[in-house]
Design an enzyme around this catalytic site. Structure first.
Site, short mmCIF file in Angstrom:
data_model
loop_
_atom_site.label_atom_id
_atom_site.label_comp_id
_atom_site.label_asym_id
_atom_site.label_seq_id
_atom_site.Cartn_x
_atom_site.Cartn_y
_atom_site.Cartn_z
N GLY A 138 0.78 -1.23 0.00
CA GLY A 138 0.00 0.00 0.00
C GLY A 138 0.80 1.28 0.00
N GLU B 200 5.16 -6.15 2.95
CA GLU B 200 5.15 -6.92 1.69
C GLU B 200 4.88 -5.97 0.54
OE1 GLU B 200 2.11 -9.94 2.76
OE2 GLU B 200 0.75 -8.79 1.48
N GLY C 281 5.41 -4.19 -3.11
CA GLY C 281 5.70 -4.56 -4.49
C GLY C 281 5.98 -3.33 -5.31
N ARG C 282 4.96 -2.49 -5.44
CA ARG C 282 5.08 -1.26 -6.23
C ARG C 282 6.21 -0.37 -5.72
NH1 ARG C 282 0.43 0.79 -8.59
NH2 ARG C 282 -0.74 -0.30 -6.97
N ARG D 298 -1.97 -0.82 -17.43
CA ARG D 298 -2.47 0.08 -16.40
C ARG D 298 -3.14 1.33 -16.98
NH1 ARG D 298 0.13 2.53 -13.05
NH2 ARG D 298 -1.24 2.28 -11.25
N TYR E 256 -7.00 1.33 -15.97
CA TYR E 256 -7.24 2.20 -14.83
C TYR E 256 -7.19 3.69 -15.16
CZ TYR E 256 -5.89 -2.14 -12.44
OH TYR E 256 -5.79 -3.44 -12.04
N CYS F 32 -6.90 -3.58 -31.21
CA CYS F 32 -8.22 -3.22 -31.73
C CYS F 32 -9.14 -2.78 -30.59
CB CYS F 32 -8.82 -4.41 -32.47
SG CYS F 32 -7.82 -4.98 -33.85
N GLU F 33 -8.64 -1.87 -29.77
CA GLU F 33 -9.40 -1.33 -28.64
C GLU F 33 -9.06 0.15 -28.51
OE1 GLU F 33 -11.63 -2.97 -26.91
OE2 GLU F 33 -11.20 -4.96 -27.78
#
Length: 428
Positions: free
Chosen positions: A232, A274, A276-277, A312, A316, A343-344
Site C-alpha cells: 500500500g 510486503e 511490491g510497487r 495500467r 485504470y 483493436c481497442e
C-alpha cells in the site's frame, strides 16, 4: 522539459536495440538494491524486520534473487509464485503465502515449503486443519476492519467493500481456535489502501493493528509474534507529486510501536512488510519506439508497444510519465495521444500529453512500469510478450526473460499435423 530522470541514455538504448528489438522492459539493478537498503534502514529499529516482496508485482527470478541478496523474503499468492520462490533459494519462513479463494493443494505445498500461511477467511481455519491434519506451528490471520480507511479525515479506501480479510470478532475467535489447536506463533496482517502517497499511511495502519494486538493479548492470552503491514505504500507516478519518504514512514511506525506495543509489554513483536510497487515500480521502464503518426481529430503517435505490454493506462486510466530519450531538455510543445496497435480504443499510454515534437524512430522511456507492468501482460490480438532486461551495476545489460515467439504462442495448443508442418516450415 522532462521532470523525471531516466537511468539510460538514448545512445545506450539504441545500442541495446541492436540486440533486443523494442518493445522491452528494462530494470535498474542499482536502483532496486539502493531502495531495498533504504527500506531496511527505515525499519532497522525493529530487530526482526523483514520485507516480503510481493512476487505478483514483478515475477522474475533475477529480480527475486537480487532482493534475496538484500535480505528480503517473498509474498506469494499462488502455486507458481511459491515454486518460483523455492527455485530462487527462498526457504521456510522467508516465504509468506497470502492467498484467497485458495485451492487446498496450494496449502499443502506451502506447508511443505515451511512457508508462513496467512489465512484470508474465517472458514479457512477449519479448512486448513482438515487439509493438513492439524495446524502448522505458525499461522497468520488477515484483518479487515470494515468501514472507511481515513488519514487526516481523508478517505483513502473502503475496506468494507473489499473481499479480503476477517472482522475483528472473527479474528479473535480464530486466534482462540488456533491456540487450542496447538499453534505456537501467531501473526496478523492487513492491507487497507493501495498506492498511498502519504507518509501517514503505515503509521495510521500500524495504530489499528497494534491496538488489535493488545486486545488479542488481553482477550485471548496470545502474544503476537509478528505484525505484517502488507503493501500500500505507493510511488509518485506524476512528476509534480511529492514521493513517500520511507525513513519518515519507518520512524512514524516506530513511534506508534513504542506508544502502543511497548507500553503493553509487546516490545518483541516483529514487523513485516510486503511491498511490491514501492520496491520495483520506479526501477522498471517500458522502452518503445515511435513507428506511426495519424492526424484526424487528434494527433496520434503510434508506438510498437501496446496495452498488452502495459495495461495500467488502458484499464485504470493510470498516469505513466513518458520521456523522449535524447529530447529530455526540450519543452513539450506538441499534444499527442500515444497509442498502441490493439483493436481497442483504450489502447493508449497517454492522452493529450504534451511532449517534444516526435519523429519516427524516437525511443520512449515509459516510467514507473517495474511493478504490475510486465506481470499483467496478455496475448490479446496475438500480441507476444516482450523481453525483460536488467541494467546491471557495471552498466552492462542482461537478458532476464527472452521475448515470446510464435512457437511459444502456439505451444499449448493441440496442434494438428498441418499446423505443425506450417510452423516447422516457417521456423515459428
Amino acid at each position: 522539459m522532462d521532470m523525471k530522470e531516466t537511468y539510460i541514455t538514448k545512445e545506450e538504448a539504441e545500442r541495446i536495440t541492436e540486440s533486443y528489438p523494442t518493445p522491452f522492459y528494462l530494470y535498474d539493478e542499482e536502483g532496486i538494491r539502493e531502495n531495498a537498503r533504504r527500506l531496511k534502514q527505515a525499519f532497522s529499529w525493529n530487530p526482526g524486520f523483514r520485507e516480503y516482496f510481493a512476487v505478483k508485482a514483478t515475477p522474475n527470478p533475477e529480480i527475486l534473487r537480487i532482493l534475496r541478496e538484500e535480505g528480503c523474503g517473498t509474498d506469494c499468492s499462488s502455486l507458481a509464485e511459491l515454486e518460483m520462490s523455492e527455485a530462487c533459494g527462498f526457504r521456510g519462513q522467508e516465504i509468506m503465502f497470502s492467498s484467497n479463494d485458495t485451492p487446498l493443494s496450494e496449502y499443502r505445498f506451502a506447508e511443505k515449503l515451511g512457508a508462513i500461511i496467512n489465512l484470508d477467511d474465517f472458514s479457512n481455519i477449519e479448512e486448513l486443519r482438515e487439509t493438513l491434519g492439524g495446524f502448522p506451528e505458525t499461522l497468520c490471520l488477515r484483518y479487515n476492519p470494515g468501514g472507511y480507511f481515513k488519514i487526516a479525515n481523508t478517505i483513502m479506501d473502503n475496506p468494507q467493500d473489499a473481499k479480503f480479510g476477517m472482522t475483528e470478532e472473527q479474528i479473535l475467535e480464530g486466534f482462540r481456535i488456533l491456540k487450542a489447536g496447538g499453534v505456537k506463533h501467531f501473526g496478523i496482517h492487513a492491507f487497507l489502501a493501495s498506492n498511498t502517497v502519504s507518509n501517514e499511511y503505515y503509521p495510521t495502519l500500524a495504530r489499528q493493528l497494534f491496538t488489535l494486538a493488545v486486545r488479542v493479548k488481553e482477550d485471548c492470552g496470545i502474544r503476537l509474534s509478528f505484525i505484517n503491514l502488507s503493501g500500500g505504500v505507493g510511488i509518485a507516478y506524476r512528476p509534480e507529486e511529492k514521493p513517500n519518504d520511507i525513513l519518515a514512514i519507518g520512524e512514524g511506525v516506530h513511534r506508534v510501536y513504542d506508544e502502543i506495543l511497548g507500553k503493553n509489554g509487546l516490545s518483541d513483536v516483529r514487523i513485516f512488510t510486503e511491498l511490491g510497487r514501492f520496491m520495483l515500480a520506479p526501477y522498471g521502464a517500458l522502452i518503445t519506439r515511435v513507428i506511426h503518426f495519424k492526424e484526424t481529430y487528434k494527433h496520434y503517435a503510434g508506438v510498437d508497444a501496446c496495452a498488452a505490454n502495459l495495461m495500467r493506462p488502458a484499464v485504470y486510466g493510470a498516469y505513466h510519465h513518458i520521456t523522449v530519450l535524447g529530447k529530455e531538455k526540450e519543452e513539450g510543445t506538441e499534444s499527442y495521444d500515444v497509442v498502441g496497435s490493439l483493436c481497442e480504443n483504450n489502447d493508449k499510454f497517454a492522452v493529450d500529453r504534451r511532449l517534444p515534437r516526435l519523429e519516427k524512430g524516437d525511443l520512449l522511456f515509459i516510467h514507473d512500469a517495474g511493478a504490475h507492468g510486465f506481470a499483467m501482460g496478455y496475448n490479446y490480438n496475438g500480441k507476444l510478450w516482450c523481453a525483460e532486461l536488467l541494467k546491471k551495476r557495471d552498466g552492462s545489460v542482461k537478458l532476464i526473460r527472452r521475448a515470446e515467439t510464435p512457437r511459444d504462442y502456439f505451444a499449448t495448443l493441440d496442434i494438428d499435423p498441418d499446423m505443425k508442418r506450417y510452423m516447422d516450415s516457417h521456423s515459428l
